[in-house]
Design a protein around this motif. Structure first.
Motif, PDB file in Angstrom:
ATOM      1  N   GLN A  87      52.324  40.048  41.738  1.00 52.54           N
ATOM      2  CA  GLN A  87      51.720  40.023  40.114  1.00 52.54           C
ATOM      3  C   GLN A  87      50.732  39.791  39.591  1.00 52.54           C
ATOM      4  OE1 GLN A  87      54.731  42.177  37.780  1.00 52.54           O
ATOM      5  NE2 GLN A  87      55.769  43.823  39.113  1.00 52.54           N
ATOM      6  N   ARG A  88      51.260  38.064  40.051  1.00 53.85           N
ATOM      7  CA  ARG A  88      50.470  37.213  39.647  1.00 53.85           C
ATOM      8  C   ARG A  88      50.203  37.239  37.684  1.00 53.85           C
ATOM      9  NH1 ARG A  88      47.277  34.297  43.391  1.00 53.85           N
ATOM     10  NH2 ARG A  88      45.878  33.594  40.703  1.00 53.85           N
ATOM     11  N   TYR A  89      51.235  37.436  37.362  1.00 54.81           N
ATOM     12  CA  TYR A  89      51.680  37.390  35.675  1.00 54.81           C
ATOM     13  C   TYR A  89      52.784  35.980  35.115  1.00 54.81           C
ATOM     14  CZ  TYR A  89      54.201  39.045  31.897  1.00 54.81           C
ATOM     15  OH  TYR A  89      54.982  38.641  29.790  1.00 54.81           O
ATOM     16  N   SER A  90      52.900  35.160  34.831  1.00 57.12           N
ATOM     17  CA  SER A  90      53.671  34.352  34.112  1.00 57.12           C
ATOM     18  C   SER A  90      54.496  34.793  32.923  1.00 57.12           C
ATOM     19  CB  SER A  90      52.900  33.153  34.354  1.00 57.12           C
ATOM     20  OG  SER A  90      53.915  32.135  33.191  1.00 57.12           O
ATOM     21  N   THR A  91      55.352  34.812  33.179  1.00 58.53           N
ATOM     22  CA  THR A  91      56.046  34.486  31.448  1.00 58.53           C
ATOM     23  C   THR A  91      55.866  33.314  30.773  1.00 58.53           C
ATOM     24  OG1 THR A  91      58.561  33.467  32.649  1.00 58.53           O
ATOM     25  CG2 THR A  91      57.707  36.266  32.141  1.00 58.53           C
ATOM     26  N   LEU A  92      55.336  31.960  30.843  1.00 55.47           N
ATOM     27  CA  LEU A  92      54.396  31.386  29.925  1.00 55.47           C
ATOM     28  C   LEU A  92      53.915  31.380  28.579  1.00 55.47           C
ATOM     29  CD1 LEU A  92      53.776  28.420  32.428  1.00 55.47           C
ATOM     30  CD2 LEU A  92      55.883  29.081  31.142  1.00 55.47           C
ATOM     31  N   ASP A  93      53.632  30.953  27.609  1.00 57.30           N
ATOM     32  CA  ASP A  93      52.994  32.375  26.892  1.00 57.30           C
ATOM     33  C   ASP A  93      52.920  30.633  25.038  1.00 57.30           C
ATOM     34  OD1 ASP A  93      56.157  31.619  25.548  1.00 57.30           O
ATOM     35  OD2 ASP A  93      56.178  33.535  25.072  1.00 57.30           O
ATOM     36  N   GLN A  94      52.987  29.881  25.998  1.00 55.02           N
ATOM     37  CA  GLN A  94      52.625  28.523  24.927  1.00 55.02           C
ATOM     38  C   GLN A  94      50.958  29.261  24.290  1.00 55.02           C
ATOM     39  OE1 GLN A  94      52.049  24.591  25.903  1.00 55.02           O
ATOM     40  NE2 GLN A  94      54.761  24.778  25.880  1.00 55.02           N
ATOM     41  N   ILE A  95      49.862  28.969  25.243  1.00 56.53           N
ATOM     42  CA  ILE A  95      48.706  29.394  25.585  1.00 56.53           C
ATOM     43  C   ILE A  95      48.182  31.364  25.290  1.00 56.53           C
ATOM     44  CG2 ILE A  95      46.391  29.768  26.799  1.00 56.53           C
ATOM     45  CD1 ILE A  95      47.331  27.735  28.439  1.00 56.53           C
ATOM     46  N   TRP A 125      35.246  37.073  41.883  1.00 52.93           N
ATOM     47  CA  TRP A 125      35.312  36.498  43.367  1.00 52.93           C
ATOM     48  C   TRP A 125      36.318  35.598  43.038  1.00 52.93           C
ATOM     49  CZ3 TRP A 125      32.807  38.942  47.714  1.00 52.93           C
ATOM     50  CH2 TRP A 125      32.808  38.993  48.377  1.00 52.93           C
ATOM     51  N   SER A 126      37.217  35.816  41.918  1.00 51.11           N
ATOM     52  CA  SER A 126      37.989  35.310  41.952  1.00 51.11           C
ATOM     53  C   SER A 126      39.638  35.888  41.177  1.00 51.11           C
ATOM     54  CB  SER A 126      37.459  34.525  40.144  1.00 51.11           C
ATOM     55  OG  SER A 126      38.309  33.931  39.303  1.00 51.11           O
ATOM     56  N   GLY A 127      40.069  35.547  41.785  1.00 49.64           N
ATOM     57  CA  GLY A 127      42.158  35.650  41.255  1.00 49.64           C
ATOM     58  C   GLY A 127      42.535  36.144  40.014  1.00 49.64           C
ATOM     59  N   ALA A 128      42.454  37.054  39.252  1.00 50.51           N
ATOM     60  CA  ALA A 128      42.835  37.129  38.043  1.00 50.51           C
ATOM     61  C   ALA A 128      44.477  36.514  37.995  1.00 50.51           C
ATOM     62  CB  ALA A 128      43.162  38.188  37.708  1.00 50.51           C
ATOM     63  N   LEU A 129      45.028  36.486  36.769  1.00 44.93           N
ATOM     64  CA  LEU A 129      46.430  36.531  36.052  1.00 44.93           C
ATOM     65  C   LEU A 129      46.746  35.920  34.817  1.00 44.93           C
ATOM     66  CD1 LEU A 129      48.644  33.545  36.410  1.00 44.93           C
ATOM     67  CD2 LEU A 129      47.045  31.626  34.040  1.00 44.93           C
ATOM     68  N   ALA A 130      47.918  37.033  34.804  1.00 44.53           N
ATOM     69  CA  ALA A 130      47.950  37.744  33.553  1.00 44.53           C
ATOM     70  C   ALA A 130      49.298  36.812  32.764  1.00 44.53           C
ATOM     71  CB  ALA A 130      48.345  38.903  33.678  1.00 44.53           C
ATOM     72  N   THR A 131      49.567  36.340  31.741  1.00 45.62           N
ATOM     73  CA  THR A 131      50.239  35.547  31.169  1.00 45.62           C
ATOM     74  C   THR A 131      51.523  36.586  29.946  1.00 45.62           C
ATOM     75  OG1 THR A 131      48.706  34.729  29.527  1.00 45.62           O
ATOM     76  CG2 THR A 131      49.262  33.828  31.533  1.00 45.62           C
ATOM     77  N   LYS A 132      51.901  35.357  29.871  1.00 49.40           N
ATOM     78  CA  LYS A 132      52.738  36.601  28.842  1.00 49.40           C
ATOM     79  C   LYS A 132      52.298  36.624  26.916  1.00 49.40           C
ATOM     80  CE  LYS A 132      57.319  37.310  26.534  1.00 49.40           C
ATOM     81  NZ  LYS A 132      58.946  36.796  26.603  1.00 49.40           N
ATOM     82  N   GLY A 133      51.432  35.774  26.739  1.00 52.77           N
ATOM     83  CA  GLY A 133      51.084  35.149  25.683  1.00 52.77           C
ATOM     84  C   GLY A 133      49.781  36.055  25.695  1.00 52.77           C
TER      85      GLY A 133
END
Lengths: 174, 608
Positions: free
Chosen positions: B55-63, B501-509
């Protein structure tokens, strides 16, 4: 250095035009002017393979096949239309300096330039029929590119496929 | 010779496997538990795709969407390598692992001491492998498990390094680079096995995925994409395709003669794993050659999604997306596993954005096809996917004959997408908060001219030339889109000058990140796609964005270093991309934006 020689060539062309006389361009194999054809395959006065472009821009069959086979076998490293890539040299430039024999030997035998700074490796294509059966056509195409006789992209018009070509291709490809 | 011996090996492994399973049961449980547990720790990034579900999802949410505009560079690191940098670093504890393309350097950096180099690994590899790497000498990174770093090197050496010292624990050769087989993809570890695939579709390399013991590198099973059933690791009665048994000799029947032996179907994409279903997932690539008239038949199982038992390798289900490929639409892109609401029920789905331009949603346990829609409206080679379960063509693309390339020696024009696909290996992300998929895409079409080609081991076996250009009427060659996989609809779409051409990152922020070929790291609002931040890194980005936390601070990191397929056209200037000139021509203008060089750039918010 390469810029210089190109500039000189341009001046030469300009001079020849103004003087109203034909002035031959020199590349790594000498004067590319086509003097003799064997079943649609052209040679210069030294017997090297060369291109023949009609007044309407129509290219000879081998120049056209050279474009196709270059794009299939060489483009992956040497970039579109012989212009080079981030890791392989421009053959449009190289062919201004190297002759037919050197070209043939490099393609067949390969070349390596491996150091701490770079990892450049040209494979030996000597056993690759997809290259060696078309080596003259590829040479002719790149020679035409080096001499500015053919532009970028797929040549719009080309001569018909000579019968001798089909026969030679079948014999070579097996 | 090699194939013969590995066939024997396979038979031996299958016979021995019950014994192996019993004796190593304890080790398996603990190893698996560790990595699964580590993935749920948001401060680390323990595998290339963040977690088994990709999923490339992070629960980090400072940003957050509110403060990301203040992001600034915290530190940078040069890899010392010029070629294309794909993949992303890993962070395990206080160590970051950064990899580079050939010569496949790996650095361990001490995050507690400003990225001091703890160790550097640089293997000696035969440079003859360089020209058999089709599209630059890329590597999509290492994997971690049990105190070891696993790397599949260019020359198909799978190596296990001690994560603390960088010393080689074991190494094993997985294939033969003299025949054009190379290693570019990231391994994945499940329980006590490390899985890896192979590149070489442009050299007629027959694809496989193999499992090696994490302990000593012993090969435990190997499953080919093509060939006899015993090589495929399928059960003709139990392995299904769209709910039906595949039957005996499913692959052999779909090829002429022995062509499957040089049939491609390589496996250079990302792997996924569902612990509950106990299945691993991956896709196979294009059939060799690119000249379709030379290989009649469906060419199974190239272009296929595989679901396999990670312990035995046995396939539970398969689904071939592009039978008898005519356009080089490899099926290797990542499989994203997410539980989604479809028709009022929670369904265990697998979502896959294929090179062929269709976004597929399947039930990952059964392989049932739920949704298949174009994720770029420009896609024209097929009008849709046949969703009629009663049809004999169920699940197959509905082809537009105008864009078939079956006739050799003809320049077939205006095909969308180009061979690059609507998306290549650059992985998408999924946010369970917005329930949207964030997809980096190419918006490029092509002319395709197939011709006869002969096979020589270790030499390119391509058989087509192409010219690429943006779709008619488009100025942009890429889009970054948000996708609803339950309905197959684009939610929003941000145009990009070049392919993304770059992989995405989704975040809880509520922020989604990606890179661009010009070199920008961009942050956009997960809900609207509105751009919130951009920073120009030293080179074009073909790496994947990741995030981690160190000493209570959230960081965003990405590798820049242009190259790969996009870099082939980089050096050549372009006169007019809309004139449909030479191949890769569309990328040539990149020259005006960026140059070579591998650098890691790490971002953080300013200290308040």
């Amino acid at each position: 250095m390469q810029r210089m020689s190109r500039a000189v060539a341009c001046v030469a062309i300009a001079l020849s035009l103004s003087a109203g006389i034909a002035y031959a361009i020199e590349d790594g194999a000498g004067d590319p002017t086509a003097v003799k054809s064997e079943d649609g395959k052209w040679q210069d006065k030294n017997g090297n393979p060369t291109f023949k472009i009609g007044d309407d821009g129509k290219v000879d069959w081998y120049t056209y096949v050279g474009f196709i086979r270059y794009s299939a076998n060489c483009l992956q490293c040497h970039g579109p239309d012989g212009l080079g890539s981030t890791y392989a040299p421009s053959l449009v430039d190289s062919l201004k300096h190297i002759d037919y024999t050197t070209f043939y030997a490099t393609v067949a035998g390969g070349k390596q330039n491996v150091s701490a700074a770079q990892n450049l490796v040209m494979p030996a294509e000597g056993a690759n029929k997809n290259v060696m059966c078309y080596i003259d056509a590829i040479y002719v195409y790149l020679r035409a590119r080096a001499d500015g006789a053919v532009g970028r992209g797929r040549p719009a018009k080309h001569d018909d496929k000579p019968e001798a070509y089909t026969k030679a291709e079948n014999e070579c490809m097996g | 010779m090699r194939r013969g011996s590995s066939g024997f090996w396979l038979a031996a492994a299958v016979m021995l496997s019950p014994v192996l399973l019993t004796t190593t049961a304890v080790a398996q449980t603990s190893a698996n538990g560790d990595l699964t547990k580590m993935q749920s720790n948001a401060s680390e990034w323990v595998m290339p795709t963040k977690s088994y579900d990709n999923q490339r999802y992070s629960t980090l949410d400072q940003i957050t969407a509110q403060n990301v505009g203040k992001l600034q560079v915290a530190w940078t690191f040069s890899t010392g390598v010029l070629r294309g940098h794909e993949g992303s670093p890993l962070v395990i504890g206080n160590i970051m692992y950064v990899h580079a393309p050939f010569p496949n350097t790996v650095y361990a950096l001490d995050l507690d001491h400003d990225g001091k180099i703890l160790w550097k690994y640089e293997p000696k590899q035969d440079p003859n492998v360089i020209p058999v790497m089709c599209c630059d000498t890329v590597n999509r990174g290492p994997a971690y498990a049990d105190g070891k770093i696993f790397l599949h090197q260019a020359d198909t050496t799978l190596v296990a390094l001690d994560a603390k010292t960088g010393k080689v624990d074991w190494s094993v050769k997985t294939d033969d680079p003299s025949k054009g087989a190379t290693g570019t993809s990231a391994p994945m570890v499940v329980k006590d096995k490390v899985y890896v695939g192979v590149s070489g579709g442009e050299f007629g390399v027959r694809g496989w995925v193999a499992a090696y013991s994490t302990k000593d590198g012993k090969e435990l099973w190997r499953a080919y994409s093509e060939g006899p059933d015993k090589d495929l690791l399928v059960d003709p009665q139990k392995t299904t395709s769209l709910g039906k048994p595949i039957g005996a000799d499913s692959s052999l029947k779909s090829w002429q003669g022995d062509q499957w032996k040089i049939g491609g179907g390589d496996t250079w994409g990302w792997l996924a794993y569902d612990p509950k279903a106990n299945l691993i997932y991956y896709g196979s690539g294009n059939p060799s050659t690119w000249n379709p008239s030379q290989r009649p038949g469906d060419n199974k199982w190239s272009m296929t999604i595989f679901a396999r038992d990670p312990d035995t390798g046995m396939a539970k289900w398969v689904y071939q997306m592009t039978p008898h490929d005519e356009w080089d639409y490899d099926g290797v892109n990542e499989m994203i596993l997410a539980d989604q609401e479809i028709g009022g029920k929670t369904v265990p789905t697998l979502v896959h954005f294929d090179r062929n331009g269709f976004g597929y949603t399947l039930n990952r346990e059964t392989g049932e096809l739920l949704v298949a829609e174009k994720y770029d409206p420009a896609v024209n080679w097929a009008t849709g996917i046949n969703m009629d379960k009663g049809s004999k063509d169920y699940g197959r693309p509905i082809l537009d004959k105008k864009y078939s390339t079956e006739t050799p020696d003809v320049n077939h024009q205006g095909i969308c997408p180009a061979a690059l696909g609507t998306k290549d290996e650059q992985p998408a992300a999924y946010s369970p908060d917005t329930k949207l998929f964030y997809v980096p895409t190419n918006h490029v079409c092509m002319d395709y001219e197939p011709f006869r080609v002969s096979y020589t081991a270790g030499q390119p076996y391509v058989g087509a030339t192409l010219s690429m250009y943006p779709p008619q009427g488009s100025q942009n060659m890429g889009n970054f889109i948000a996708w609803d996989a339950t309905t197959g609809k684009i939610k929003w779409s941000d145009p990009e000058a070049f392919s993304v051409w770059s992989g995405a990152l989704a975040t809880k922020g509520g922020v989604v990140f990606y890179g661009t070929l010009e070199g920008y790291l961009k942050a956009v609002d997960a809900k609207t796609g509105k751009e919130l931040y951009r920073f120009k890194t030293p080179s074009g980005i073909i790496g994947n964005v990741m995030t981690y936390e160190h000493n209570g601070q959230q960081y965003i990191a990405v590798l820049s270093g242009v190259g790969g397929w996009a870099g082939i056209g980089l050096a050549a200037g372009l006169t007019d991309p809309h004139a449909g000139l030479g191949a890769v021509g569309g990328y040539a203008a990149l020259n005006n934006y960026t140059a070579l060089g591998g650098t890691l750039t790490v971002f953080k918010l300013p200290s308040s």
